[in-house]
Scaffold this motif. Structure first.
Motif: not given
Lengths: 324, 324
Positions: B247-249, B252, B262-265, B267-269, B271-273, B275
């Motif tokens: 997920f690095t620039p 991407r 999985y969900h947070d794999q 959703l973490i990146p 929602k960082m970008l 939200f």
């Protein structure tokens, strides 16, 4: 009339030991770059621990000045036998000797902090190294210290309660004891660095922090009891945050460090923000130790093209930490 | 001389059905905002599916114009009994009726796409709803369609092979069949949207993509066989990428969509970008369906202060997708 000489006490600069890392990787050229960096040299006194002939070869290859302060290691390996980009036990032997000499100097008080250039797992294992990596070896060399892996950059610091293991084994490996231990180390390290009590975020294990036990009960069973223990010790740490919102810009501003349950929970956000300038920071050692957050990069070794930002940040942080 | 009238065919605007969501949340005011938005109205014809008296109350509260096109639902619930920010079965009943009417209109061809305002799990369950959420209900209403949850924003699109489950149960739930199914849906959806074959990233399950089986063998045992299957079907998808660099620039930029384990794999990146402007996009339905990537926000309901970006992005994407 008497002439009074105005004398000024010049404080001695922090002494930073840099271990050369795998000689076939980007470690040696990074050492040369750091030793030649005017900004770093204004704030620290850098000594490179490594093989002088090897460093000489790399410096010539990359057209960087040879470091002025080299602590020469002694190994049976001839520098001319090392080929850039090739995994070998000879390179592993040099890497271990460099590391050992630098650790000895830190433990003996001749150096104030250790920055390690990257080693290659295959090479050091071929040379008889029996540890998963730098961190575990350092813990043993420092009297079996209880350590934790943290990564830090300008916008995020993460510490990991579990590290290099399969995702399937994370939940069973996560214990309140480990969360307490890593939470304590993160608190202590950030307090030292920030000179004030830090605010810590605890990141939940499960999506939506388990949604009251609907998707996993580790928050209730393991994490909350660990947090109660940490708070009783005076540590300012959040409730388990839903992982998908814990790293948003808004929440990052609220916390100085994130206590994470597993590798990718911390490393995905960290590398999104700090792929080039992140620093690996070992918490819990009796010595200060940082390293760049990248590997040996064999594919670009000895070309002088390696990105120096992470290594420079590692030296800067080590320097900053010595002043505490 | 004959006067020739220059006639221009005005293409009919895509018809977007918006379901009101939980009337005690931010859904109704979002509907009013969308219906009043000049940019959205230039590109789509928005109809709000909901209770007219309730929408009237919210519009007055928030000082937003009442939508000009309301599809009135019929329920035994009186609008004046709904209190903003309060979970109730009455609110759940209205939310379900709005959703059902909007789905009927899409399935019946009176509308071209569905955008759903947020519902509250507690409220709809109290009203007899027996589904985990919108997505599962839509799948059933659309003939038990095989669906997948995706989230999309300007810099990242993720699709999830497993969704709302404990982290401990992810590895055992991850199957080649599911990866193939979600990979196919993501490919089809992005091809439709981009009008070219998309490039997909596959994110590994384990740290460092398992490091050749050292930290988990799912990459070898489950993920790679699924990728071989997808590639045999002509889909351009990467090898399992180390999650912390996927997920690095830089990475991407190489991919149009990320297939996540999985969900947070994912959703973490995400929602960082994104939200504030992320869109939830249900893949695999026979109808187009998007929604904002946030919940009912009871704490700020009926104040007119809700952030409209995610809802506006959901309407825009739905509009864009209808033109394919």
């Amino acid at each position: 009339m008497t002439h009074v000489a105005h004398s000024r006490v010049i404080p001695s600069l922090p002494r930073i030991a840099i271990s050369m890392g795998d000689p076939a990787g980007v470690g040696p050229e990074l050492c040369c770059h750091m030793a030649a960096d005017p900004v770093l040299n204004a704030h620290s006194q850098i000594t490179v621990y490594g093989d002088p002939a090897l460093l000489q070869r790399v410096a010539e290859h990359c057209q960087i000045p040879l470091p002025s302060r080299i602590h020469a290691i002694t190994t049976p390996i001839a520098a001319h036998t090392i080929t850039p980009g090739v995994v070998s036990s000879a390179a592993g032997t040099m890497a271990i000797a460099s590391l050992d000499a630098a650790i000895d100097a830190c433990l003996g008080g001749q150096e104030d902090a250790l920055v390690t250039a990257p080693i290659h797992k295959g090479a050091v294992h071929a040379a008889g190294f029996r540890h998963p990596g730098h961190t575990e070896y350092l813990a043993q060399r420092c009297g079996k210290a209880k350590v934790a892996m943290a990564l830090t950059g300008p916008s995020l610091t993460v510490a990991l309660a579990t590290v290099h293991r399969s995702l399937a084994s994370v939940a069973q490996a996560l214990t309140a004891q480990e969360l307490i231990s890593v939470g304590n180390l993160l608190h202590q390290a950030l307090r030292m660095r920030l000179r004030r009590p830090p605010r810590l975020a605890c990141v939940a294990l499960n999506p939506h922090a388990g949604e009251n036990g609907l998707f996993g009960d580790e928050e209730v069973r393991i994490i909350r009891p660990a947090l109660a223990h940490l708070r009783a010790a005076g540590i300012d740490i959040s409730d388990p945050l839903s992982p998908d919102s814990a790293f948003t810009p808004k929440l990052r501003k609220l916390y100085d460090g994130h206590l994470c349950c597993y590798h990718d929970q911390g490393l995905i956000p960290f590398k999104m923000l700090h792929f080039h300038d992140g620093v690996n920071w070992t918490l819990g050692l009796p010595i200060i130790r940082t390293s760049p957050d990248h590997g040996t990069a064999f594919d670009i070794a000895w070309r002088g093209t390696v990105d120096q930002r992470s290594m420079r940040a590692a030296v800067s942080l080590a320097t900053q930490l010595t002043s505490d």
